[in-house]
Motif scaffolding. Structure first.
Motif, PDB file in Angstrom:
ATOM      1  N   TYR A  18      48.841 -32.493  58.342  1.00 18.73           N
ATOM      2  CA  TYR A  18      49.291 -33.539  59.257  1.00 18.73           C
ATOM      3  C   TYR A  18      48.498 -33.590  60.557  1.00 18.73           C
ATOM      4  CZ  TYR A  18      53.357 -34.780  56.484  1.00 18.73           C
ATOM      5  OH  TYR A  18      54.174 -35.240  55.501  1.00 18.73           O
ATOM      6  N   SER A  19      47.518 -32.723  60.687  1.00 23.06           N
ATOM      7  CA  SER A  19      46.689 -32.730  61.885  1.00 23.06           C
ATOM      8  C   SER A  19      45.704 -33.889  61.836  1.00 23.06           C
ATOM      9  CB  SER A  19      45.923 -31.407  62.007  1.00 23.06           C
ATOM     10  OG  SER A  19      45.022 -31.453  63.080  1.00 23.06           O
ATOM     11  N   ILE A  20      45.440 -34.491  62.981  1.00 21.25           N
ATOM     12  CA  ILE A  20      44.547 -35.651  63.048  1.00 21.25           C
ATOM     13  C   ILE A  20      43.097 -35.225  63.220  1.00 21.25           C
ATOM     14  CG2 ILE A  20      43.975 -37.720  64.366  1.00 21.25           C
ATOM     15  CD1 ILE A  20      46.894 -37.969  65.101  1.00 21.25           C
ATOM     16  N   GLU A  21      42.856 -34.284  64.147  1.00 24.33           N
ATOM     17  CA  GLU A  21      41.487 -33.986  64.552  1.00 24.33           C
ATOM     18  C   GLU A  21      40.933 -32.703  63.948  1.00 24.33           C
ATOM     19  OE1 GLU A  21      41.392 -33.924  68.756  1.00 24.33           O
ATOM     20  OE2 GLU A  21      42.027 -36.010  69.005  1.00 24.33           O
ATOM     21  N   GLU A  22      41.746 -31.677  63.775  1.00 24.11           N
ATOM     22  CA  GLU A  22      41.225 -30.355  63.447  1.00 24.11           C
ATOM     23  C   GLU A  22      41.409 -29.969  61.986  1.00 24.11           C
ATOM     24  OE1 GLU A  22      39.500 -29.064  65.666  1.00 24.11           O
ATOM     25  OE2 GLU A  22      40.146 -30.349  67.311  1.00 24.11           O
ATOM     26  N   ALA A  23      41.787 -30.903  61.117  1.00 26.66           N
ATOM     27  CA  ALA A  23      42.025 -30.560  59.713  1.00 26.66           C
ATOM     28  C   ALA A  23      40.754 -30.059  59.039  1.00 26.66           C
ATOM     29  CB  ALA A  23      42.595 -31.765  58.970  1.00 26.66           C
ATOM     30  N   ASP A  24      39.640 -30.730  59.262  1.00 26.55           N
ATOM     31  CA  ASP A  24      38.385 -30.330  58.626  1.00 26.55           C
ATOM     32  C   ASP A  24      37.916 -28.961  59.097  1.00 26.55           C
ATOM     33  OD1 ASP A  24      38.323 -32.664  57.184  1.00 26.55           O
ATOM     34  OD2 ASP A  24      37.047 -33.728  58.608  1.00 26.55           O
ATOM     35  N   THR A  25      38.075 -28.681  60.394  1.00 24.29           N
ATOM     36  CA  THR A  25      37.664 -27.381  60.919  1.00 24.29           C
ATOM     37  C   THR A  25      38.468 -26.253  60.295  1.00 24.29           C
ATOM     38  OG1 THR A  25      37.091 -28.431  63.027  1.00 24.29           O
ATOM     39  CG2 THR A  25      37.364 -26.031  63.016  1.00 24.29           C
ATOM     40  N   LEU A  26      39.781 -26.423  60.240  1.00 22.56           N
ATOM     41  CA  LEU A  26      40.639 -25.399  59.643  1.00 22.56           C
ATOM     42  C   LEU A  26      40.357 -25.237  58.160  1.00 22.56           C
ATOM     43  CD1 LEU A  26      44.062 -26.180  61.371  1.00 22.56           C
ATOM     44  CD2 LEU A  26      42.493 -24.319  61.861  1.00 22.56           C
ATOM     45  N   LEU A  27      40.129 -26.362  57.487  1.00 19.65           N
ATOM     46  CA  LEU A  27      39.865 -26.303  56.053  1.00 19.65           C
ATOM     47  C   LEU A  27      38.578 -25.544  55.767  1.00 19.65           C
ATOM     48  CD1 LEU A  27      40.600 -27.083  53.204  1.00 19.65           C
ATOM     49  CD2 LEU A  27      39.529 -29.297  53.567  1.00 19.65           C
ATOM     50  N   ASN A  28      37.565 -25.755  56.580  1.00 21.44           N
ATOM     51  CA  ASN A  28      36.306 -25.032  56.395  1.00 21.44           C
ATOM     52  C   ASN A  28      36.498 -23.532  56.604  1.00 21.44           C
ATOM     53  OD1 ASN A  28      34.868 -27.384  55.845  1.00 21.44           O
ATOM     54  ND2 ASN A  28      34.368 -27.731  57.990  1.00 21.44           N
ATOM     55  N   LEU A  29      37.347 -23.164  57.563  1.00 18.66           N
ATOM     56  CA  LEU A  29      37.635 -21.748  57.777  1.00 18.66           C
ATOM     57  C   LEU A  29      38.351 -21.144  56.581  1.00 18.66           C
ATOM     58  CD1 LEU A  29      38.817 -21.608  61.516  1.00 18.66           C
ATOM     59  CD2 LEU A  29      36.783 -20.561  60.540  1.00 18.66           C
ATOM     60  N   LEU A  30      39.349 -21.846  56.073  1.00 19.30           N
ATOM     61  CA  LEU A  30      40.075 -21.346  54.913  1.00 19.30           C
ATOM     62  C   LEU A  30      39.178 -21.236  53.692  1.00 19.30           C
ATOM     63  CD1 LEU A  30      43.561 -23.135  55.068  1.00 19.30           C
ATOM     64  CD2 LEU A  30      43.089 -20.710  55.337  1.00 19.30           C
ATOM     65  N   ALA A  31      38.374 -22.284  53.472  1.00 19.25           N
ATOM     66  CA  ALA A  31      37.519 -22.299  52.285  1.00 19.25           C
ATOM     67  C   ALA A  31      36.474 -21.193  52.330  1.00 19.25           C
ATOM     68  CB  ALA A  31      36.845 -23.666  52.144  1.00 19.25           C
ATOM     69  N   SER A  32      35.935 -20.916  53.491  1.00 17.58           N
ATOM     70  CA  SER A  32      34.866 -19.928  53.591  1.00 17.58           C
ATOM     71  C   SER A  32      35.371 -18.490  53.555  1.00 17.58           C
ATOM     72  CB  SER A  32      34.068 -20.156  54.881  1.00 17.58           C
ATOM     73  OG  SER A  32      34.906 -19.999  56.015  1.00 17.58           O
ATOM     74  N   LYS A  33      36.620 -18.249  54.000  1.00 17.18           N
ATOM     75  CA  LYS A  33      37.078 -16.870  54.142  1.00 17.18           C
ATOM     76  C   LYS A  33      38.260 -16.496  53.250  1.00 17.18           C
ATOM     77  CE  LYS A  33      37.022 -14.960  58.151  1.00 17.18           C
ATOM     78  NZ  LYS A  33      37.258 -14.595  59.583  1.00 17.18           N
ATOM     79  N   TYR A  34      39.085 -17.479  52.862  1.00 15.82           N
ATOM     80  CA  TYR A  34      40.348 -17.110  52.207  1.00 15.82           C
ATOM     81  C   TYR A  34      40.564 -17.747  50.835  1.00 15.82           C
ATOM     82  CZ  TYR A  34      41.402 -15.308  56.840  1.00 15.82           C
ATOM     83  OH  TYR A  34      41.345 -14.611  58.013  1.00 15.82           O
ATOM     84  N   PHE A  35      39.873 -18.824  50.503  1.00 14.53           N
ATOM     85  CA  PHE A  35      40.100 -19.444  49.208  1.00 14.53           C
ATOM     86  C   PHE A  35      39.477 -18.652  48.058  1.00 14.53           C
ATOM     87  CE2 PHE A  35      40.995 -24.089  50.633  1.00 14.53           C
ATOM     88  CZ  PHE A  35      42.270 -23.698  50.990  1.00 14.53           C
ATOM     89  N   LYS A  36      38.795 -17.559  48.375  1.00  7.79           N
ATOM     90  CA  LYS A  36      38.295 -16.691  47.309  1.00  7.79           C
ATOM     91  C   LYS A  36      39.403 -15.791  46.760  1.00  7.79           C
ATOM     92  CE  LYS A  36      36.699 -13.166  50.588  1.00  7.79           C
ATOM     93  NZ  LYS A  36      35.532 -12.401  51.069  1.00  7.79           N
ATOM     94  N   TYR A  37      40.543 -15.723  47.453  1.00 10.09           N
ATOM     95  CA  TYR A  37      41.673 -14.917  47.002  1.00 10.09           C
ATOM     96  C   TYR A  37      42.591 -15.760  46.131  1.00 10.09           C
ATOM     97  CZ  TYR A  37      40.027 -11.891  50.765  1.00 10.09           C
ATOM     98  OH  TYR A  37      39.244 -11.118  51.589  1.00 10.09           O
ATOM     99  N   ILE A  38      42.936 -15.246  44.971  1.00  6.20           N
ATOM    100  CA  ILE A  38      43.694 -16.019  43.995  1.00  6.20           C
ATOM    101  C   ILE A  38      45.107 -16.320  44.488  1.00  6.20           C
ATOM    102  CG2 ILE A  38      44.562 -14.004  42.726  1.00  6.20           C
ATOM    103  CD1 ILE A  38      43.281 -17.254  41.125  1.00  6.20           C
ATOM    104  N   ASP A  39      45.728 -15.396  45.237  1.00  5.61           N
ATOM    105  CA  ASP A  39      47.092 -15.643  45.712  1.00  5.61           C
ATOM    106  C   ASP A  39      47.123 -16.686  46.829  1.00  5.61           C
ATOM    107  OD1 ASP A  39      45.702 -13.902  47.276  1.00  5.61           O
ATOM    108  OD2 ASP A  39      47.404 -12.616  47.782  1.00  5.61           O
ATOM    109  N   VAL A  40      46.071 -16.742  47.654  1.00  4.36           N
ATOM    110  CA  VAL A  40      46.004 -17.784  48.682  1.00  4.36           C
ATOM    111  C   VAL A  40      45.893 -19.154  48.022  1.00  4.36           C
ATOM    112  CG1 VAL A  40      44.657 -18.687  50.604  1.00  4.36           C
ATOM    113  CG2 VAL A  40      44.995 -16.219  50.384  1.00  4.36           C
ATOM    114  N   CYS A  41      45.059 -19.263  46.995  1.00  2.30           N
ATOM    115  CA  CYS A  41      44.945 -20.538  46.258  1.00  2.30           C
ATOM    116  C   CYS A  41      46.264 -20.888  45.585  1.00  2.30           C
ATOM    117  CB  CYS A  41      43.837 -20.436  45.219  1.00  2.30           C
ATOM    118  SG  CYS A  41      42.196 -20.151  45.890  1.00  2.30           S
TER     119      CYS A  41
END
Length: 580
Positions: A161-184
């Motif tokens: 629901y964020s307007i401005e920072e969704a892409d920034t947060l998503l890039n952080l999650l994708a680069s550091k945490y989406f490699k973990y199966i439980d996070v996905c």
């Protein structure tokens, strides 16, 4: 005058020095508050003071925010195993009252972290990364050692629901945490919940109990929400299929996939024991097969919920382009996509072209029956297809759809005639791919070889339909493949390509003339080699081609006109100069 300027300059310098000294002093005070909090319970009142510095409305400097986060994380982390649930009520025991109060402050700490992660006032990206890392550590250990799914859901909800920072947060999650199966796994669960409660028509957020939507600026339109959801769901990497050596990496291995039924676990483990593939785990982590099955289920629910939404046209096209590679192989039951794909295919135009890949996979690999496939495919053969963005994949799928030798002769003949008629208006690259497609059709279906050269039996009489001899019987406007009269026609359009103005087209037609008579020595043409052709590719090929013979013209005298008088008997040509 100069003395006045020097005085004002000295005052400014003195003011800046005073501000810096005050800031350093306050920074030391904040650091001291954290040290006191960690040293003894006697300074527990420092906890609300440090929390107030994290409130986005307090306008704290990045230095104060960072120092507060470090102190508070160091304070809460050792207490995680002792903290009661958020809904627990304290008893009369003073220790219970204390821990319940600390739990409420931890929930407040998490809420401030979530708000800071999407706050547009947090200009420093390094500090935002620290906030996200701290939040994910709370997700990892903040639920008595188990994955804190409720905190993570609030974080994903806030990010979407964020307007401005969704892409920034998503890039952080994708680069550091989406490699973990439980996070996905929990990301899929959160996305499904968000989609289920999404009100795209009103275009406003459905607030969570502990999230201040006004502070975090979450008023955004339904189209932006769908874009954000798609960006999240498409960034999650595909999970590997379980194998002999498959080991899923987890952010928190305790209690994530432990809700499986005993019968299911016993059944899968029994199969693994039979083949000698059981691996014991100190954390009692289920087998790869169980994890993969659970992931497929959540993946399927999230994607099927998303595809029900009224997708914007740009998202719709992106989904159709990647669906056959990024979604279908990982669905628990791919046939669930049949309604979505058939509706997309019925739209026509470029949407139909883009949905054909996924629909073809469902038909060939998952047993989908779709009788209207060839009717819709025939309708897509329009001049605009030769300039479409995805024409290369379309022509390859068209060739694959017409590959079966069980196709009736009238259907193969209709496609051959429709393609040959398009050759009259197609660009040179289109003429090449059409020639390749028709050549393959004639090789696969000998029953339509009569189209190569078919003469009228009676050159003087009219046929039963009243059409005069020499007129093509093929009806190019007919949409019913049974009524096109293609079998009564001939491929005269292909014969005209022998004299095409573009040399590669005429050469290609001439090179394939003998293929149909010597079938044993020739093979089908690979359509992929011609499907992505253009003027640029033809030009490059011609430039690389070695020319053995060059046509030359010799004149005994330099010609003074374009045409000689012998070419036009009885005509004379005079230049404007002679007339004057």
């Amino acid at each position: 005058m100069a003395s006045n300027q020097d005085t004002s300059r000295k005052r400014k310098n003195k003011g800046s020095v005073d501000n810096n000294s005050k800031r350093k002093k306050k920074h030391l005070d904040v650091k001291k508050l954290g040290q006191q909090l960690l040293s003894s319970r006697a300074h527990i009142n420092n906890l609300p003071l440090l929390l107030n510095l994290l409130n986005p409305s307090s306008n704290s400097t990045p230095e104060f925010i960072l120092e507060s986060i470090i102190s508070l994380q160091s304070f809460f982390t050792p207490l995680f195993p002792q903290l009661p649930p958020s809904s627990a009520k304290p008893t009369e025991d003073p220790e219970s009252i204390y821990l319940t109060w600390v739990r409420s402050k931890f929930d407040e700490f998490v809420q401030f972290l979530i708000q800071l992660s999407v706050s547009p006032t947090l200009a420093e990206e390094d500090l935002r990364e620290v906030v996200v890392d701290t939040l994910m550590e709370c997700v990892k250990d903040g639920n008595s050692g188990k994955f804190h799914s409720s905190v993570y859901h609030k974080f994903i909800h806030t990010m979407v629901y964020s307007i401005e920072e969704a892409d920034t947060l998503l890039n952080l999650l994708a680069s550091k945490y989406f490699k973990y199966i439980d996070v996905c796994y929990f990301t899929y669960i959160s996305l499904e919940k968000i989609i289920r409660t999404l009100d795209v028509n009103q275009g406003s957020a459905i607030p969570l109990p502990d999230v201040n939507l006004t502070t975090c600026l979450f008023k955004c339109s339904g189209e932006i929400l769908i874009h954000n959801i798609y960006h999240v769901i498409s960034k999650i990497p595909p999970f590997e299929q379980p194998g002999d050596t498959t080991e899923f990496e987890m952010w928190n291995a305790s209690g994530v996939f432990t809700k499986d039924s005993k019968a299911e676990t016993k059944k899968i483990k029994g199969t693994e024991e039979k083949h000698g593939k059981v691996k014991k785990s100190s954390n009692d982590v289920p087998s790869s097969a169980i994890i993969s099955k659970k992931m497929k289920l959540k993946f399927s629910k999230a994607w099927m919920s998303f595809l029900i939404l009224p997708l914007p046209i740009d998202v719709y096209k992106e989904v159709l382009v990647t669906l056959h590679q990024a979604v279908i192989p990982y669905l628990s039951n791919p046939i669930l996509l049949c309604d979505f794909l058939t509706r997309s295919y019925d739209i026509g135009g470029v949407i139909s072209v883009m949905s054909l890949s996924s629909l073809f996979i469902l038909m060939t690999e998952h047993g989908l029956e779709y009788p209207n496939l060839y009717v819709k495919l025939y309708a897509l053969l329009q001049p605009s297809i030769f300039i479409a963005k995805h024409r290369a994949k379309f022509f390859q799928l068209l060739d694959s759809c017409l590959k079966s030798p069980l196709l009736p002769a009238y259907l193969a003949a209709s496609f051959a005639k429709k393609l040959s008629r398009l050759a009259l208006t197609a660009p040179p690259s289109g003429g090449l791919v059409i020639t390749a497609l028709i050549h393959n059709l004639l090789r696969r279906h000998p029953s339509i070889n009569c189209l190569v050269h078919q003469e009228e039996k009676d050159q003087t009489a009219k046929d039963d339909s009243g059409i005069k001899p020499g007129i093509d019987h093929f009806n190019n406007e007919e949409t019913d493949l049974l009524k096109t009269n293609a079998l009564r026609s001939s491929l005269w359009e292909i014969d005209t390509l022998r004299h095409h103005y573009c040399p590669p087209v005429s050469r290609f037609v001439l090179s394939l003339e003998n293929d149909l008579t010597v079938r044993s020595k020739t093979t089908e043409v690979v359509v992929k080699d011609f499907s992505s052709g253009s003027y640029a590719t033809i030009f490059r090929d011609e430039m690389r081609r070695r020319v053995k013979q060059v046509p030359l013209a010799f004149y005994k005298a330099i010609p003074s006109s374009l045409f000689s008088e012998s070419d036009f008997v009885g005509w004379t040509f005079q230049s404007e100069e002679k007339k004057q």
